[in-house]
Structure formats: C-alpha cells, structure tokens
Design an enzyme around this catalytic site. Structure first.
Site, PDB file in Angstrom:
ATOM      1  N   ASP A 223      -3.120  10.500 -13.574  1.00 18.98           N
ATOM      2  CA  ASP A 223      -3.082   9.170 -14.168  1.00 18.98           C
ATOM      3  C   ASP A 223      -3.194   9.328 -15.650  1.00 18.98           C
ATOM      4  O   ASP A 223      -4.250   9.081 -16.211  1.00 18.98           O
ATOM      5  CB  ASP A 223      -4.296   8.346 -13.731  1.00 18.98           C
ATOM      6  CG  ASP A 223      -4.249   8.044 -12.255  1.00 18.98           C
ATOM      7  OD1 ASP A 223      -3.197   7.610 -11.794  1.00 18.98           O
ATOM      8  OD2 ASP A 223      -5.269   8.243 -11.590  1.00 18.98           O
TER       9      ASP A 223
ATOM     10  N   SER B 153      -3.369   3.358   0.202  1.00 17.36           N
ATOM     11  CA  SER B 153      -4.561   2.565   0.519  1.00 17.36           C
ATOM     12  C   SER B 153      -4.364   1.802   1.828  1.00 17.36           C
ATOM     13  O   SER B 153      -3.264   1.749   2.357  1.00 17.36           O
ATOM     14  CB  SER B 153      -4.835   1.596  -0.623  1.00 17.36           C
ATOM     15  OG  SER B 153      -3.820   0.616  -0.677  1.00 17.36           O
TER      16      SER B 153
ATOM     17  N   ALA C  25       0.839  -1.198   0.000  1.00 16.78           N
ATOM     18  CA  ALA C  25       0.000   0.000   0.000  1.00 16.78           C
ATOM     19  C   ALA C  25       0.872   1.245   0.000  1.00 16.78           C
ATOM     20  O   ALA C  25       1.889   1.305   0.696  1.00 16.78           O
ATOM     21  CB  ALA C  25      -0.881   0.006   1.244  1.00 16.78           C
TER      22      ALA C  25
END
Lengths: 512, 512
Positions: free
Chosen positions: A276, A219, A216
């Site tokens: 992104d 997250s 992670a």
C-alpha cells in the site's frame, strides 16, 4: 538498400480459425486461452506454455496467457477459453478465432525506466496506464510496475501525473448540480458500512452524492455486497444517472461503470502483494473520485494496530499528499482520522451488515451505537464540506435531526426504489453462538481472524453468512455468555467455521 | 488470560483426500491445481480462483495456484494437476491429496522492506532465497522482488549476500583437484557454441572443467540442447561426477544437478520482464559457479548493438562488480570482451550448431573460422588462468596445437563416451535457401529475426530444425546467391518459417 529476401513461393499454411470451447475454468482476473500442443498453430507459431497470445475475432482483439494442452481435453481444431477470457470476448456460437503472438507492448520500456530509477512524465504514465487498462500487462509486469512506484519512488508531480492518466483512461461523469460530494474509507474495518447511511442523510438535505462502491476482494463483504442485500447495485451508467437525477444519490457497484479501469487491474495485484504505497493509494482513490465528477470529498482514515494506517504520523503524511494532489485537480478534500481498533456495528457479512444499516436508518432501539455515531460524524463533515452547515455542532445537529426525523430513512427507500426496489435481507438457517469460557472483560478482538471466520462460514458468496459480534472491547462478560455468533447457510460451512474457531481460542479474548 | 472460545461440539467436516487427475495442461513453470467450485473443500475452505493452496500427500507438501472449475471437467471428489504440479508431486496411482490454504510466507515482509528502500542483510536474503527455491512465491511476488533489487538498489554487500544465499540454497560440489575452471557467456549470440570445444581443449591438457549448461528458454538452442545432439546431457550428480573423474570434464544439463535452485526460478521471470540488472546478473552467474566448485572463472562478454551488453562502459562496470564479488568468495575471475555484432558459426538450432562444433573439433576444411577463433581465444585465456601457460602468445599456441593435433577431438570423444556415448546429429528433411534479390554486400544481420525464423522452423523442440547462415557481414554476394537456408523437419514448419521470411525482407540486408 534493396529488398534482400524475395517472397518464397510455397503454400501458406492453413491458418483457419479455431472453434472455441468454454472450459469452465475460473482463472480469476487472468485471461487464459488453451491450445493443443500438437496443433499446427501451436507448433507453427512457436507458442509455448505461458506465451502471451492475441485472439482475433472479427475486429475484436484480446490478449491472453496461453496454457498448452497435451492430450484429449481439446480437439485438434479447438481452442479453450477460461471464464474471464470467455466473458471478455463473448463469442457467438460457432464464431471462430485466430491466434497470433501478442504484439509487443512498447510501454514496458517505460516500466523498465521507472524500475531503473528514472521519473516518468504525464505522457509516459498515460501510455503505461492505457496498456494496463487494456489488459496488455502480465501479472508479473504489473507487480514490477507497482514495486517500482512504491514509497518514495514517486514525486508529487508523478503522483499527479499517474492520477490524471488513470482518470483519462476511463469513463468520466459530469453532473450539472455542484457541489457533488463523496466519501472514501482507507482500509477495511470489518462491518464499517457507514456509506448507505451517509448517502441517505446528505442527499435528503439536497447534496448530490453519486456513490460507486466495490465488492469484496479479500474481505467477507464490500459495500456493494452489503448494499446488494437492500437493492440492485449492478447498474449501468444510464441507470445510475437516472437514479441520481431522481433522488440526488445512489450506492451502486463501480464495476459496471468503468471509472479508472486501470485501477481495477492494479488494485488486485497491490492487494495480493500487500503493498500500500502512499502514491499509488492516492492515485487509486482520487482517480475514481475525479472520474465520478466529485467536487468535495471526505476521506475517512481509521487508525489502529490492525488497520491499514497504523499511527497518527502515517495518517498525517497520507492526508497531506491527498490534499496536495486533489488541489491540483480543483477538488476540495478533507480527511477525518477515526478509531480503527475494532469492528464497527454488529454484523460481518453482506446480509448481517445490511441489517445493521437498516436498524440505524429505522431508528431501532437495538441499532449499533458505534455505526450510528460514525455515520453521523461523517455525514456532518460532508454537510460542512458541501456548504449546508457551518461549525461542527450545527452540522452534527443537522445530521442527527435528519436521521432521527425519519427523513434519511424515507430518502434511503427512495434511493433503493430508484435503483430497482428495496429488499429485506434474510437470515441464515444455521447459527451457533461462541460463549465465553470464563467471566471477565473483553481485552482484545482480532479483526483478521474474525474476517476469516466469516469467510469460512461462506461470506460473501453465501450472502446471509458471516457472524454477529455480541461483545465489544471493554465489555464485562459472564462465563457462558456469547462473544459472537457464527451464521451459515449450510451445515458444512458452519462446521468449517467452527473447526477454525476451535483451533483459534483468542479471536475474542476475555481477561479475568 | 483465559481461553475464551471452547471447542464447539459439532461434527468436523469430512476432509478426506481428493483423487488426483493429470489434466495434461502445461502451465509452464507455474504449478496449478484444479478443484470444482461446488466441492465441499472449495466452499468450506473459502478457496477462490488464484488462491495459493498447499497440497499434502503423506509427508510431502507442494504450494500451487488454484484454478476453480465449474462443471464437468472434474468429478466432485477429484482434483486436477497441471503438468508442472504433477511432475513436482509425482503421485502414485490412487494416492490421495488433501488441500489447505498455503501457509503465509514470512519472508515476503522482507521483500516489502526491500521495496520500501531498506537494505537486507545476509540472513534476510537467505530467508527470501529459501522461500523462492521452495516455490513459495507467486510470479507477482518474484517480479516485485526483482524490481526492488534492480540497478542501483543493491549495494556491493547486498550483491555478495544475495550470491551467498543463492549458493547455500542448493547443492554444492567439491573437487579435490584444483584449479577447477569454468566459463560463462553473458547474453546470447545465436550459434555461439564455443563451450564443447573449450572444454575439450583445456581438459585435454589436464585442467578440471565440470561444465553445467542450460537449455533454451527463449532462444532456438541452449548449449545443453546442442550438446544433447552429441551425447546424453541429463546426468544426475553421481553420473556427472564419474564423467569428470574419468576425463576431467563434462558438458551436462544443469537442470538435474540443482545448483542455485532459486536462480532457476528467478531467471525465468527476469527474462520475461527483460530486466537484466547488474547485481542480479552477478548473483545469478557467480552463485552457479561457486556452487559448482569452480576456482577460476572466465566470463565472455560479447558487446554489440543487439547483444545484451551494448557498449564498453557497461562491460567495464559489469566486469568490476563481478571481480569484486568473486574475490569475496575466494574465486579468481577474468572477463573477456568480445565482438557481439553477428551470429557465431554457421548453424542456428541444436543439430546445426552441433555440426559446427564437430567441424571445428574434427579440423574440417569447411569448419566456421569465427567459431574456431573464439573457442581458441577463450581456451587460451582459461589456460593462462589455470596456470598452464604464461603470456597470451604461448597460451594461444598451446590451445591451437591441442586442437590441430587432434588431441582435443580425442578428448571430446572420451567425454561423450563418459556421458553415455557419442552421437552423430542428423539432417533435416526439408531445406530451403533464401537468395539475395540483387548483388551487393551484406550490410546488416538482424540476430533477433534470425532466431525467430529458426524457432518458427521448429527449433529447439524439432532438434534438426533451424537455419544455416551462408553469408556474413561484409561479404560480397551475387543476385540469386543464398543468404541463409531454412531447415525444417516438417513441410508445415518450413512453410511457417518461410511465411515469416516473406514478411520480413531485411533479415539479412544486402546493400548495393
């Protein structure tokens, strides 16, 4: 032309090395060195706060950011290192280090070219990627490169060149048993831990699947964190190779394998910036798969309003670019668009997700049906891609049989043994159910806020912490019935998570 | 919809404030806070290294980057602050601070829009610039914004919108005596300290010129550093206003006046990235001039192979964009392209440049002729722009008369008195001449390496340090004749500078 300036005859200043001190300061990924402002080296070299410096220890070189210390935190002949700088340099006791200005980084001129709108070729991307992997870029320089390569600014040729450069910059694995299959999921759905199940099914049937996963970053759990609750994952390349040779598969942490090291540097900045862009996403994902020696790759694209990919159009565009780029490297690639509207399985957090994985593999009656169904669909697609089944129905049936017969569970145990031994994840000491205030139906689940609760409860550092979802979208619930349960290893962390829950009444929303 | 999650009845964790400790760590412009990794706040809030945190002290809020401390550098109930964070927060002894996650910065969505190639309007630039000025962006986020606004990515309308937003984000000065004139030089030539001379000439003749200047960031001296050798420059707004009302002019440090504060944040990153895109340069320069209340502005554009502007085409393009943008704000702007091939004057370093300025103003026989000529040309252009002379010859004659009569020197002394008193710059204790190895003509002077020598000798922190150039391009020199002299305040710094000189034989190159 004559030599104009003769060497003046003055004593050279004493540039003897500094003693190193580990200051215990965690500066994340950034490597930071600390020098006293009144030290001769700082004044003499003209170092300022935030200068880029080069540390030299024997043959080793490390580029770091300088923080300048006023006062007594350091002795005059000492230099401090942050945790990341210490880990990168690994000095012996009493080893001394000299400091110099970091050499200028020539490839930054290419980054400026890209910023000014020019295309780069393969050799130019290779020069940039090499310097990124060697940690010669500052965070600002990385961010400028990422912004300059964002959507629409990279041609197909440039995406391929960037992908190739990222592959060439690291380890590259070769396996003598093709097809070598792999899967990747674009964008996190909480709890979406299909990987261990998929690996167990397809390798039980003879495919090779050497899976590397990440921990992670933002997250509550990465696949590597979840898998670590079940078996060791920090394997080096030789250990990973032995596991794959013995069982056909593995699920290990990619961090110690060094595939596409530039990607590890870039991805942290991309996540921090929340950028992104398609081209960089494709280069990032495919470079790792190519470097891992994969020949057949399945890409899971969850689509939903709070998922990374928001709609079908975006999924189709991404899918096309991935396929075109993969083809250039002789890799077969298939994409699968899946539902990204709510978390998968019941648990969120390393151990809680591991329990879900075990429940599916052990065929428990209470195993989460959605996790099982997603894992079977992905495994079936990989079986077709790998040539073990023809047609969707046959592939689905083969995958289901392998799971239901216990063959996948036997294979998973073998993989865990090969990685160092199967472990049973524990239970957190503190649990607190959050109940519905009134009866109704679950109308909305906020994935982002759920992740936040799991992290406040301690995940992933406290591996047993997180939450279990007790109701799903569309479920009818009665007043007082639990919607989710918070798990924490300490009373303090439980309190923090519950304090957040009390201020956010619509994490799981019930409509009358 | 009903409220689904009742507030659970558990004790709220103790969130009492941390005691603050000034760690003496200079992290440059970046504000850094330090917390123990095992503190309840760190674990409870889920803070990681490099989290963006908000410090709260009474009504005050400060966004900072978090470094996480393992071990004994801090006590468990302490929080550390870097020098920049300490200066920004200015805590009283025993004041306590609470920590929270930094609120999300909505305008970053606009930065992503810009990165993805969309245009922003005035309100959107205003939102971005406000958050930049309030230091809510990380260095990476600033770099991404700068890259997204680079050459060709900002329309004329966007340059104007960005300029306006930068003006609106800070102080704005108003003067009741137009015309208010100003000058700015694009890109540093070492030693180019015309400003004090120009201000003295034009304000002696009645123009108003409230000049703010910057300190050195990467050079051996900024105009504010040089002027500080002659008078106090760190004036606040009221003190500056008094000086201008008394004398018509001033030369103060812009850092305490708060004009276009977003520019101060952006410019550091632009310099670090070495990105000088036209649109941002124009917004940066013009926003400061508009905010200062200037009505007539002269832009000096030195052109040369090692100057910021390399050729006439680039100078013309920049000139056009400046004029178009200035016109939209009702400002008259003129550009003057000048020779940027070698340093100006004799000294490089705060005191050494101040000596050159004094020599010109005092009409000394040994005053550097090039500095005097440049200052006269700029003053003449401003006199015409401000309506005090018609035609180039008349303006030149007026400027020369004002200097030669001693009127400019008298006026300069009055300005220094109004700023707090004229000072006489001193001389460095250690001086070392670098002699020509053979006879010939000076063929080449490397500005960048000369600056480096001056900085190694201690400039600008050691204000008497630097160098004096003893020969100029084209000069005939005999073997053994000095090319330049290094000045240092300590023997150690002299040695560092000379060590560099011995390794770089072509700083001043003599051809036979």
């Amino acid at each position: 032309m004559s030599k104009s300036n003769p060497a003046p005859e003055v004593p050279r200043p004493a540039l003897e090395g500094r003693r190193l001190r580990r200051l215990g300061i965690d500066t994340g990924d950034e490597r930071v060195a600390y020098l006293r402002s009144d030290s001769p080296i700082c004044r003499g070299e003209g170092f300022n706060a935030r200068s880029r410096v080069e540390l030299r220890m024997g043959e080793r070189r490390l580029t770091a950011m300088l923080d300048v210390v006023h006062g007594e935190l350091l002795a005059a002949d000492e230099a401090g290192l942050s945790e990341s700088a210490w880990a990168a340099l690994q000095p012996e006791p009493d080893q001394r280090v000299t400091f110099a200005h970091a050499p200028s980084v020539d490839s930054l001129a290419l980054v400026r070219r890209k910023i000014y709108g020019h295309a780069l070729d393969a050799a130019q991307f290779a020069a940039v990627v090499d310097d990124i992997a060697a940690r010669r870029y500052s965070g600002e320089e990385l961010a400028a490169f990422i912004a300059a390569c964002s959507d629409g600014r990279l041609s197909d040729e440039e995406v391929a060149a960037l992908t190739g450069a990222m592959v060439d910059g690291g380890q590259r694995l070769h396996w003598d048993r093709p097809p070598v299959v792999d899967k990747h999921c674009i964008g996190g759905l909480p709890g979406n831990r299909t990987t261990p199940i998929v690996v167990a099914i397809v390798t039980a049937l003879g495919l090779v699947m050497p899976k590397t996963s990440s921990r992670a970053i933002t997250s509550p759990a990465g696949t590597a964190d979840t898998m670590e609750m079940l078996a060791p994952v920090a394997l080096d390349l030789a250990q990973m190779r032995r596991a794959v040779e013995r069982t056909g598969g593995c699920i290990v942490w990619g961090g110690s394998i060094n595939l596409s090291p530039a990607d590890d540097v870039l991805i942290r900045i991309e996540r921090a910036l929340d950028i992104d862009s398609e081209g960089q996403l494709v280069a990032s994902v495919l470079s790792k798969k190519i470097a891992a020696g994969s020949t057949h790759v399945l890409i899971d694209i969850p689509v939903g309003p709070s998922a990374k990919v928001r709609d079908a159009r975006q999924a189709a565009s991404l899918s096309r670019l991935m396929q075109r780029t993969a083809a250039g490297f002789g890799m077969q690639l298939q994409t699968l668009v899946t539902d990204g509207s709510q978390p998968v399985g019941r648990g969120i957090g390393p151990a809680l997700e591991a329990h879900d994985v075990l429940a599916v593999l052990r065929r428990q009656a209470d195993a989460p049906a959605d996790l099982r169904a997603r894992a079977l669909a992905l495994a079936a697609a990989l079986l077709r891609l790998g040539g073990l089944a023809e047609g969707e129905d046959a592939a689905q049936a083969l995958a289901r049989r392998t799971l239901e017969s216990g063959k996948a569970w036997t294979q998973f145990q073998a993989i865990c043994e090969a990685q160092g031994g199967l472990r049973e994840p524990g239970q957190a000491a503190h649990r607190y159910p959050i109940a519905a205030a009134a009866s109704g139906r679950v109308a909305c689940i906020d994935n982002r806020q759920l992740s936040r609760v799991a992290k406040l409860a301690g995940a992933p550092l406290a591996p047993l912490a997180g939450l279990t979802l007790e109701a799903r979208l569309g479920d009818a619930v009665a007043a007082g019935q639990p919607l989710f349960t918070v798990h924490a290893q300490s009373r303090g962390e439980l309190a923090y998570a519950l304090e957040y829950v009390s201020r956010h009444p619509r994490i799981v929303e019930v409509a009358p």
